[in-house]
Design an enzyme around this catalytic site. Structure first.
Site, PDB file in Angstrom:
ATOM      1  N   ASP A   9       0.883  -1.160   0.000  1.00 23.36           N
ATOM      2  CA  ASP A   9       0.000   0.000   0.000  1.00 23.36           C
ATOM      3  C   ASP A   9       0.926   1.217   0.000  1.00 23.36           C
ATOM      4  OD1 ASP A   9      -2.354   1.625   0.487  1.00 23.36           O
ATOM      5  OD2 ASP A   9      -1.599   1.819   2.540  1.00 23.36           O
ATOM      6  N   ASP A  11      -0.071   5.058   0.772  1.00 25.94           N
ATOM      7  CA  ASP A  11      -0.312   6.053   1.823  1.00 25.94           C
ATOM      8  C   ASP A  11      -0.271   5.395   3.199  1.00 25.94           C
ATOM      9  OD1 ASP A  11      -0.848   8.292   0.085  1.00 25.94           O
ATOM     10  OD2 ASP A  11      -2.758   7.361  -0.394  1.00 25.94           O
ATOM     11  N   ASN A 118      -3.679   9.520  -7.016  1.00 26.27           N
ATOM     12  CA  ASN A 118      -2.481  10.366  -7.033  1.00 26.27           C
ATOM     13  C   ASN A 118      -1.205   9.544  -6.844  1.00 26.27           C
ATOM     14  OD1 ASN A 118      -3.543  13.181  -7.185  1.00 26.27           O
ATOM     15  ND2 ASN A 118      -4.658  12.528  -5.363  1.00 26.27           N
ATOM     16  N   ASP A 170      -1.506  -0.558   6.085  1.00 26.46           N
ATOM     17  CA  ASP A 170      -1.666   0.149   7.367  1.00 26.46           C
ATOM     18  C   ASP A 170      -3.143   0.272   7.754  1.00 26.46           C
ATOM     19  OD1 ASP A 170      -2.216   2.065   5.309  1.00 26.46           O
ATOM     20  OD2 ASP A 170      -2.052   3.646   6.810  1.00 26.46           O
TER      21      ASP A 170
HETATM   22  C1  BG6 Z   1      -5.757   5.867  -0.054  1.00 33.10           C
HETATM   23  C2  BG6 Z   1      -5.812   6.704   1.209  1.00 33.10           C
HETATM   24  O1  BG6 Z   1      -4.470   5.392  -0.270  1.00 33.10           O
HETATM   25  O2  BG6 Z   1      -6.183   6.652  -1.175  1.00 33.10           O
HETATM   26  C3  BG6 Z   1      -7.191   7.302   1.389  1.00 33.10           C
HETATM   27  O3  BG6 Z   1      -5.491   5.885   2.327  1.00 33.10           O
HETATM   28  C4  BG6 Z   1      -7.598   8.092   0.139  1.00 33.10           C
HETATM   29  O4  BG6 Z   1      -7.204   8.138   2.529  1.00 33.10           O
HETATM   30  C5  BG6 Z   1      -7.493   7.191  -1.084  1.00 33.10           C
HETATM   31  O5  BG6 Z   1      -8.922   8.596   0.255  1.00 33.10           O
HETATM   32  C6  BG6 Z   1      -7.832   7.930  -2.378  1.00 33.10           C
HETATM   33  O6  BG6 Z   1      -6.839   8.885  -2.622  1.00 33.10           O
HETATM   34  P1  BG6 Z   1      -6.885   9.959  -3.777  1.00 33.10           P
HETATM   35  O7  BG6 Z   1      -5.449  10.447  -3.832  1.00 33.10           O
HETATM   36  O8  BG6 Z   1      -7.293   9.247  -5.030  1.00 33.10           O
HETATM   37  O9  BG6 Z   1      -7.849  11.005  -3.372  1.00 33.10           O
HETATM   38 MG    MG Z   2      -2.750   3.116   3.603  1.00 37.19          MG
END
Ligand code: BG6
Ligand code: MG
Length: 216
Positions: A9, A11, A118, A170
């Site tokens: 993973d 984030d 992202n 996590d």
């Molecule tokens: C995950 C995060 O990796 O990505 C979440 O843990 C988040 O908190 C999700 O909402 C989506 O992310 P993004 O960058 O597409 O808004």
């Molecule tokens: Mg995570």
């Protein structure tokens, strides 16, 4: 070796973007006068952007149209991306970097399995865009964690079976996704407490021992 590949993973595992997600959602929630704190933010780990927004809106009274929701999610993302610009290779800890390189030297295939759209932007900021053997992310999936889709896609890209891969997570939603997909899972933070976790990861570098055959 016990595994042929490891799917990480992003984030909260490879780097800490949680504070930026929190800041961006907090800004939106404040504008809407909806209560939002770090505890609620923890519930959004691993959850997609739109599903996160839905969870936040549940704490308010107003009903929003789909168009409004799109606008709110886009506003959050624009602010989030602005915050991500502060990130650099300094946001990749030495322990994570050294462990990743050590695992690669052992011949393991390494992939990313993240709900984030992202993902590539973040990997680029921390200098890992070209490091992984595959990237499976929020731009490629229909269902977000706890559905196993993002990990199954990663395993497929690595040309491995779920049983040949270890997932590192996590979030409990992510650990559940790994379990549902048939993967072993090493959990840090909230994922440590998930009922079907394979390893409770105290130190990131412990991954190097978990992948050895003799480790049970
Ligand atoms: C995950 C995060 O990796 O990505 C979440 O843990 C988040 O908190 C999700 O909402 C989506 O992310 P993004 O960058 O597409 O808004
Ligand atoms: Mg995570």
């Amino acid at each position: 070796m016990k595994y042929k590949g490891i799917i990480f993973d992003l984030d909260g595992v490879i780097c800490s973007t949680d504070k930026y997600h929190y800041k961006a959602w907090k800004k939106i929630a404040d504008q809407l006068e909806i209560p939002f704190d770090e505890e609620m933010n923890d519930k959004l780990r691993g959850v997609s952007r739109m599903e996160s927004l839905e969870l936040i809106l549940q704490n308010g009274e107003k009903v929003y149209s789909n168009g409004d929701k799109q606008t709110l999610a886009e506003a959050k993302n624009l602010y989030y991306q602005k915050l991500l610009k502060q990130m650099s290779s300094k946001d990749l800890s030495e322990v994570v970097q050294n462990t990743l390189y050590a695992l690669k030297r052992k011949g393991l295939l390494l992939g990313i399995g993240s709900s984030s759209k992202n993902t590539k932007l973040i990997l680029e900021r921390i200098g890992l865009l070209n490091f992984f053997d595959c990237i499976s992310d929020g731009t490629m999936i229909e269902r977000s964690k706890p559905d196993p889709e993002v990990f199954l896609k990663a395993a497929k890209l690595l040309k491995l079976l779920p049983a040949e891969c270890l997932v590192v997570e996590d979030a409990s939603a992510g650990a559940e996704a790994a379990y549902k997909g048939g993967f072993d899972c090493a959990g840090i933070k909230a994922a440590r407490e998930y009922s079907h976790i394979t390893y409770q990861l105290d130190h990131f570098e412990d991954l190097i021992t978990y992948i050895e055959d003799e480790y049970e």
